[in-house]
Every structure is written in C-alpha cells, then in structure tokens.
Write an enzyme that holds these catalytic residues in place. Structure first.
Site, PDB file in Angstrom:
ATOM      1  N   ALA A 127      -4.684   1.102  -2.187  1.00 51.07           N
ATOM      2  CA  ALA A 127      -4.213   2.172  -3.068  1.00 51.07           C
ATOM      3  C   ALA A 127      -4.544   1.833  -4.509  1.00 51.07           C
ATOM      4  CB  ALA A 127      -2.713   2.373  -2.922  1.00 51.07           C
ATOM      5  N   ASP A 128      -4.943   2.844  -5.252  1.00 55.66           N
ATOM      6  CA  ASP A 128      -5.123   2.674  -6.689  1.00 55.66           C
ATOM      7  C   ASP A 128      -3.875   3.096  -7.451  1.00 55.66           C
ATOM      8  OD1 ASP A 128      -8.198   2.093  -7.648  1.00 55.66           O
ATOM      9  OD2 ASP A 128      -8.058   2.888  -5.627  1.00 55.66           O
TER      10      ASP A 128
END
Length: 362
Positions: free
Chosen positions: A251-252
């Site tokens: 995930a960013d």
C-alpha cells in the site's frame, strides 16, 4: 541473503537504480536533497517505505557536513527541504509522515534551551538513521503477522488444525527493493518460505512500469522461491485454475476507513479475488495509514507521463497520436479487503481507525 536497495553510512547514501533492473545492477550516489528528490520522482527508488527512508537520509547526507549559525536557521532549512521531498511523489504517505515526525522533533529541539545547534543536528541525524533500522524490524513483524493470518484462514477453511504449503499471488514490488529490507507483502511471502509453508508464489507483470516483471521476479529468482510470472490480464484465470490461497499486496496510502491506494491494477485484482472467494490482504506499516483522510476519495492519485505507456525503453509500442491515461495508483475499497497487515497485527478495515488510534496512544 535479501537484496540491498539502500546503502547508507553517515554522510554517504547510495541506492540501487531500479530502472536498470533486471539487466544491470548499478548503485547511484545520493549526495543531498536534490538527488533524493530526483531518484524518487524518476522512480529509480520506489515503494512507499523506501521513498521515505531515501528522502530522509538524503537530507541527513546533505546537512551532515554543514555548520549552522543557530537552531532557528537549522530548523528552517529542515522544514524547507522536507516539504520539497514530500512533493516528489505525493501519493505515498510515508514520506509525509516521516517529514512531519522529523519536523516535530526539530521544533521541540529548537525550543529546548538545553540543546545547542550542534546537538540538535546530531539528534536529527540519529532520528533519520533510526528510521532505517525500524523499517527493517517492522517489515519482519509484518511478515510474521501476515503469514500467520493466511495459514490460519487456510486451516479454518479446510477444517484442519494446520495448513499445508500455500500458493499466493502478489502485485507490483513490495520486497527488499521497495523498503529498507525484507519487504511488506513480499515479506509475508518470505516468512511463509522460512516456515516451509510456501508452495508457490505468482507475481503480476504490473504494467506499465513492469515492477513485477523487472523487480519482484528479480527478487524471487534471487531468493530461489518457487515462482511464476503472469500477465496482469491473467489474474482471473489464475485464481480460477491454480488454487491460490490468498492475495497479498502492499500500500502507498491507507485511508481511515481502510480504502487503500496501491499500484494501478490492485483494485481489479481485489474485485476478481472477491468473486473467487480468495482472501485479499494489504500489508503495510503503520506509517502508510493516514487517519487524517476519511476515505479513498480524498487520496491524491499521481498521474505519470504518457511515454511510460507508449514506449519500452526507446522503442514505441503504441500507435503515434493515441491519447493515454496513466494513473500510477488506484484505490481498492475497504469492502474488498480481508485484512490489513501491520507490524502491530492484522486488522479488519472497519476496525482500523479505532484500533490504530488506541495503538498510537500507548
């Protein structure tokens, strides 16, 4: 031994140029903030945790030889440089959170009459270097929690006391090349292997930048994991045919409600996984969770140049004159996510805000 994407000693920083992989392994010197901004923006280093580490260390390298007249001038220098680094790739929240943490430290030290400017700089350097060590430790914890969660789900579904070796699918690159070391989603895969519970790992090519084909496949071959590369368009067929036990991605940025921004293509994989009843996990450190953003609708999505879609290297592969839409990320709704794996445990998206808030208070 895991790949080393970041080489750091005080006053010196090098990063493995990921644009050249897997053909060439070349380390680039990062001599200061301008170099740090460029390697992040050009995606010579990528992965939200690695972006934060390289950004902060580039600032540490820059200020290491400098002398400052006052704490105020040092604080102003730090604030300006940190804000600049955040602008390199704004979707990845880790850099913003690291910048906020370091700026808060700088503000506290500026107000402390018992700390002179030399000590303030030393404390700042120590704090940036501590982030490097913490990221590796956090990744190992993510791997342990994630592997346990997957194996428990598989065992429960089979009505067995213990799960056998499993097949998993991952997307983009979330290993040692995307972090300070070990990896997030790929750290889960690594832990399954260490437990003797990895039957096979599938990785997507991850168009248009091909991080899966270039980077994840490179890591999997390096580690000698049983692995197969698939096209992005094959995921539905893969889940139908190959008995994949779980999907695990990185995930960013994760919003307070669990909506997750990750590499483009993640959303469609989650939809397909839901259809096939395959658990879909997000592996991310707490620094990727942004409780200030209520939902994924508020996440800024970076758009990349057309050339990344129309060319491979110097060779055009798309018809001249065609328009392109090239978002670097998409947002997976929390309703499609089985669990969010962090260094502090695995949480259901609906419980995320309350649970993380309590953890941060302790």
């Amino acid at each position: 031994m895991s790949l080393q994407s970041i080489k750091y000693t005080r006053g010196s920083l090098e990063i493995l140029d990921q644009l050249l992989l897997p053909v060439q392994s070349k380390y680039l010197p990062v001599r200061g903030v301008e170099d740090g901004w460029k390697v992040i923006n050009k995606m010579q280093v990528r992965g939200a945790p690695a972006i934060a580490i390289v950004g902060c260390l580039s600032l540490a390298v820059e200020i290491h030889p400098e002398e400052f007249d006052s704490k105020k001038s040092l604080r102003q220098e730090l604030e300006g440089k940190l804000n600049y680094l955040v602008s390199a790739r704004p979707t990845a929240v880790n850099m913003k959170m690291a910048a906020d943490e370091l700026l808060s430290l700088a503000n506290d030290l500026t107000k402390d009459d018992n700390v002179d400017v030399a000590a303030m700089k030393q404390r700042f350097l120590n704090a940036t270097e501590a982030m490097l060590k913490k990221d590796i430790a956090d990744n190992r914890a993510i791997g342990a929690h994630g592997a346990k969660a997957i194996l428990q789900l598989v065992a429960a579904a089979a009505g067995a006391p213990m799960a056998g070796p499993v097949r998993v699918l991952t997307h983009c690159n979330t290993g040692s090349l995307a972090t300070a070391g070990y990896g997030t989603a790929l750290g889960v895969v690594r832990q399954l292997s260490e437990l003797g519970k990895l039957e096979h790992v599938y990785c997507t090519e991850t168009r248009p930048y091909n991080q899966g084909a270039r980077l994840t496949a490179y890591e999997l071959v390096h580690e000698k994991f049983p692995a197969t590369l698939v096209l992005d368009s094959m995921v539905a067929a893969l889940l139908r045919a190959k008995n994949v036990a779980a999907v695990v991605v990185g995930a960013d940025r994760v919003a307070a409600n669990g909506d997750t921004a990750n590499k483009i293509g993640t959303y469609q994989i989650a939809v397909v996984a839901k259809h096939h009843g395959v658990p879909f996990f997000v592996a991310a450190p707490l620094t990727s969770i942004d409780l200030h953003i209520p939902s994924g609708d508020h996440i800024i999505i970076e758009e990349r140049p057309d050339r990344e879609m129309t060319h491979v290297g110097e060779h055009r592969i798309a018809a001249p004159g065609i328009n392109c839409w090239n978002p670097a990320f998409d947002v997976t709704p929390a309703s499609l996510i089985t669990g969010i794996i962090t260094e502090r445990g695995v949480f259901q998206p609906a419980q995320l805000k309350e649970t993380i808030t309590k953890l941060l208070e302790t």
